[in-house]
Motif scaffolding. Structure first.
Motif, PDB file in Angstrom:
ATOM      1  N   UNK A 191      48.770  -5.839 -15.601  1.00 34.83           N
ATOM      2  CA  UNK A 191      47.360  -5.436 -15.650  1.00 34.83           C
ATOM      3  C   UNK A 191      46.757  -5.220 -14.269  1.00 34.83           C
ATOM      4  N   UNK A 192      47.366  -5.788 -13.224  1.00 39.75           N
ATOM      5  CA  UNK A 192      46.825  -5.673 -11.871  1.00 39.75           C
ATOM      6  C   UNK A 192      47.365  -4.465 -11.106  1.00 39.75           C
ATOM      7  N   UNK A 193      48.264  -3.683 -11.731  1.00 41.19           N
ATOM      8  CA  UNK A 193      48.874  -2.553 -11.035  1.00 41.19           C
ATOM      9  C   UNK A 193      48.647  -1.276 -11.832  1.00 41.19           C
ATOM     10  N   UNK A 194      48.130  -0.265 -11.155  1.00 46.84           N
ATOM     11  CA  UNK A 194      48.007   1.064 -11.751  1.00 46.84           C
ATOM     12  C   UNK A 194      49.102   1.941 -11.145  1.00 46.84           C
ATOM     13  N   UNK A 195      49.612   2.892 -11.921  1.00 48.24           N
ATOM     14  CA  UNK A 195      50.695   3.746 -11.441  1.00 48.24           C
ATOM     15  C   UNK A 195      50.360   5.212 -11.649  1.00 48.24           C
ATOM     16  N   UNK A 252      48.964   1.176  -7.201  1.00 44.95           N
ATOM     17  CA  UNK A 252      47.729   0.675  -6.603  1.00 44.95           C
ATOM     18  C   UNK A 252      47.336  -0.605  -7.318  1.00 44.95           C
ATOM     19  N   UNK A 253      46.872  -1.570  -6.560  1.00 44.96           N
ATOM     20  CA  UNK A 253      46.337  -2.795  -7.170  1.00 44.96           C
ATOM     21  C   UNK A 253      44.952  -2.485  -7.708  1.00 44.96           C
ATOM     22  N   UNK A 254      44.645  -2.988  -8.876  1.00 44.18           N
ATOM     23  CA  UNK A 254      43.341  -2.738  -9.482  1.00 44.18           C
ATOM     24  C   UNK A 254      42.616  -4.050  -9.703  1.00 44.18           C
ATOM     25  N   UNK A 255      41.344  -3.941  -9.954  1.00 40.44           N
ATOM     26  CA  UNK A 255      40.553  -5.139 -10.235  1.00 40.44           C
ATOM     27  C   UNK A 255      40.253  -5.895  -8.960  1.00 40.44           C
ATOM     28  N   UNK A 256      39.906  -7.137  -9.124  1.00 39.90           N
ATOM     29  CA  UNK A 256      39.645  -7.982  -7.980  1.00 39.90           C
ATOM     30  C   UNK A 256      38.176  -8.120  -7.632  1.00 39.90           C
ATOM     31  N   UNK A 257      37.402  -7.082  -7.854  1.00 37.38           N
ATOM     32  CA  UNK A 257      35.979  -7.159  -7.565  1.00 37.38           C
ATOM     33  C   UNK A 257      35.679  -7.060  -6.085  1.00 37.38           C
ATOM     34  N   UNK A 258      34.430  -7.269  -5.746  1.00 36.71           N
ATOM     35  CA  UNK A 258      33.971  -7.161  -4.370  1.00 36.71           C
ATOM     36  C   UNK A 258      34.373  -8.389  -3.568  1.00 36.71           C
ATOM     37  N   UNK A 259      34.621  -8.185  -2.287  1.00 33.17           N
ATOM     38  CA  UNK A 259      35.001  -9.287  -1.401  1.00 33.17           C
ATOM     39  C   UNK A 259      33.917 -10.348  -1.373  1.00 33.17           C
TER      40      UNK A 259
END
Length: 96
Positions: A34-38, A55-62
Motif C-alpha cells: 500500500x505504500x508503493x505506487x508503480x 514511488x512511496x505514497x502516503x505519509x502526510x505532511x512533515x
C-alpha cells in the motif's frame, strides 16, 4: 536513439526501479504494498524492454510527523548515533 529516464516522464515522484526485456520478470517484480505506487513503460531502443518506476505514497505532511530525534538517537548504538549526528550537521550546513 531513445532514452530510459531515471524519473518517470510526466511525474518526477516516480524513480527507476527495474528494467528487463522479459514481461514475466516484470510481473515478478511488481510490489504489492500500500505504500508503493508503480508505473511501467514499454520501450524500444534496439530491442523491446520494459521499465518499472516506483514511488512511496502516503505519509502526510512533515509538520504532522510525531517523531523525536533525541529519542531516536538515544536508542541507537553509540557509534551509529555519532554517524547520524554528523550527517545531520553536514545536511544543516548545506541548506543554510
Amino acid at each position: 536513439m531513445g532514452h530510459v529516464y531515471y524519473h518517470y516522464p510526466g511525474d518526477k515522484q516516480f524513480s527507476l526501479y527495474f528494467v528487463n526485456p522479459d514481461p514475466n520478470r516484470i510481473v515478478s517484480e511488481i510490489i504489492y504494498d500500500d505504500d508503493v505506487a508503480m508505473e511501467m513503460r514499454q520501450c524500444d531502443l534496439d530491442e523491446e524492454f520494459y521499465v518499472v518506476y516506483t514511488s512511496r505514497v502516503g505519509g502526510g505532511a512533515v509538520k504532522d510527523l510525531d517523531f523525536s530525534l533525541t529519542d531516536a538517537l538515544e536508542r541507537m548504538e553509540p557509534d551509529t548515533g555519532v554517524i547520524v549526528t554528523r550527517f545531520l550537521e553536514i545536511y544543516r550546513g548545506t541548506v543554510k
